[in-house]
Design an enzyme around this catalytic site. Sequence first.
Site, PDB file in Angstrom:
ATOM      1  N   ASP A   1      13.091  19.151  15.483  1.00 50.43           N
ATOM      2  CA  ASP A   1      14.452  19.377  15.625  1.00 50.43           C
ATOM      3  C   ASP A   1      15.223  18.589  14.682  1.00 50.43           C
ATOM      4  OD1 ASP A   1      16.772  19.355  16.791  1.00 50.43           O
ATOM      5  OD2 ASP A   1      16.384  18.405  18.743  1.00 50.43           O
TER       6      ASP A   1
ATOM      7  N   CYS B   1      20.440  25.438  16.394  1.00 51.67           N
ATOM      8  CA  CYS B   1      19.639  25.372  15.150  1.00 51.67           C
ATOM      9  C   CYS B   1      18.594  26.146  14.842  1.00 51.67           C
ATOM     10  CB  CYS B   1      19.398  23.681  14.962  1.00 51.67           C
ATOM     11  SG  CYS B   1      20.758  22.825  14.918  1.00 51.67           S
ATOM     12  N   ARG B   2      17.373  25.640  15.470  1.00 57.08           N
ATOM     13  CA  ARG B   2      16.122  26.207  15.199  1.00 57.08           C
ATOM     14  C   ARG B   2      15.963  28.013  15.600  1.00 57.08           C
ATOM     15  NH1 ARG B   2      12.631  21.947  17.914  1.00 57.08           N
ATOM     16  NH2 ARG B   2      14.469  21.861  19.283  1.00 57.08           N
ATOM     17  N   SER B   3      16.175  28.030  16.887  1.00 60.61           N
ATOM     18  CA  SER B   3      16.098  29.607  17.254  1.00 60.61           C
ATOM     19  C   SER B   3      16.943  30.482  16.909  1.00 60.61           C
ATOM     20  CB  SER B   3      15.753  29.519  18.796  1.00 60.61           C
ATOM     21  OG  SER B   3      16.879  29.050  19.438  1.00 60.61           O
TER      22      SER B   3
ATOM     23  N   ASN C   1      19.693  26.077  21.167  1.00 63.22           N
ATOM     24  CA  ASN C   1      19.812  27.418  20.666  1.00 63.22           C
ATOM     25  C   ASN C   1      21.045  27.473  19.734  1.00 63.22           C
ATOM     26  OD1 ASN C   1      21.144  30.740  21.961  1.00 63.22           O
ATOM     27  ND2 ASN C   1      19.470  30.144  20.563  1.00 63.22           N
TER      28      ASN C   1
ATOM     29  N   CYS D   1      14.489  27.468  21.177  1.00 60.28           N
ATOM     30  CA  CYS D   1      14.542  26.002  21.240  1.00 60.28           C
ATOM     31  C   CYS D   1      15.247  25.274  22.236  1.00 60.28           C
ATOM     32  CB  CYS D   1      15.153  25.678  19.622  1.00 60.28           C
ATOM     33  SG  CYS D   1      16.871  26.231  19.413  1.00 60.28           S
TER      34      CYS D   1
HETATM   35  P1  4NP Z   1      18.231  23.012  18.523  1.00 58.58           P
HETATM   36  O1  4NP Z   1      18.692  21.766  17.956  1.00 58.58           O
HETATM   37  O2  4NP Z   1      17.110  22.950  19.713  1.00 58.58           O
HETATM   38  O3  4NP Z   1      17.115  23.277  17.159  1.00 58.58           O
HETATM   39  O4  4NP Z   1      19.240  24.035  18.751  1.00 58.58           O
HETATM   40  C1  4NP Z   1      19.512  21.102  19.074  1.00 58.58           C
HETATM   41  C2  4NP Z   1      20.725  21.284  19.028  1.00 58.58           C
HETATM   42  C3  4NP Z   1      21.493  20.359  20.063  1.00 58.58           C
HETATM   43  C4  4NP Z   1      20.914  19.348  20.664  1.00 58.58           C
HETATM   44  C5  4NP Z   1      19.638  18.998  20.504  1.00 58.58           C
HETATM   45  C6  4NP Z   1      18.980  20.004  19.430  1.00 58.58           C
HETATM   46  N1  4NP Z   1      21.642  18.653  21.548  1.00 58.58           N
HETATM   47  O5  4NP Z   1      21.290  17.585  22.096  1.00 58.58           O
HETATM   48  O6  4NP Z   1      22.940  18.857  21.835  1.00 58.58           O
END
Ligand code: 4NP
Length: 163
Positions: free
Chosen positions: A130, A18-20, A16, A13
């Site tokens: 997201d 939340c989702r992945s 790294n 994702c």
């Molecule tokens: P992820 O979510 O891609 O599912 O881990 C996010 C985590 C952090 C950010 C964006 C999305 N960020 O902008 O810091």
Amino acid sequence: MNTSKKHKILFVCLGNICRSPAAEGIFRTIVERNDAGDDFVIDSAGTYSGHRGDLPDRRMRRAAASRGYELTHRARPVEMGDFFDFDLIIAMDDSNFTDLMHMAPSVEASRKIRKMSAYFSGQSLDYVPDPYYMGADGFELVLDLLEDACRNLYDSIVLQAGA
Ligand code: 4NP
């Protein structure tokens, strides 16, 4: 001794956190419940390196824990070696997919990149949203989508391996 080739799966994702890592934890749980841990290498990574070393987001850890998943992954960015080391590189959304396609060092490597939505049972969404700027419902939706997709991914790999 298990001499068959391992299935090496990398979930990707943006951050790294939340989702992945949630996909990694859910998929690992499915593999362990099927007593197939020796047959798999499972990891996750982000296209953005800003959270390197961080545990998954507290909100995701809490939501996952309430479903029985303990998320202990430490965030890391996607590396060039991942395109050689893994068999499947699974992107959570179109943006992750496009970033990975740009990074891929060869046509062969680009063929390893898939979208998580390819494993959804339903057709209502074609990406894993997201949840970072969403409320608690967003995290629950992501976990619902990932549980469904991980089950279908596992079944597809086992089916292919047995074919
Ligand atoms: P992820 O979510 O891609 O599912 O881990 C996010 C985590 C952090 C950010 C964006 C999305 N960020 O902008 O810091």
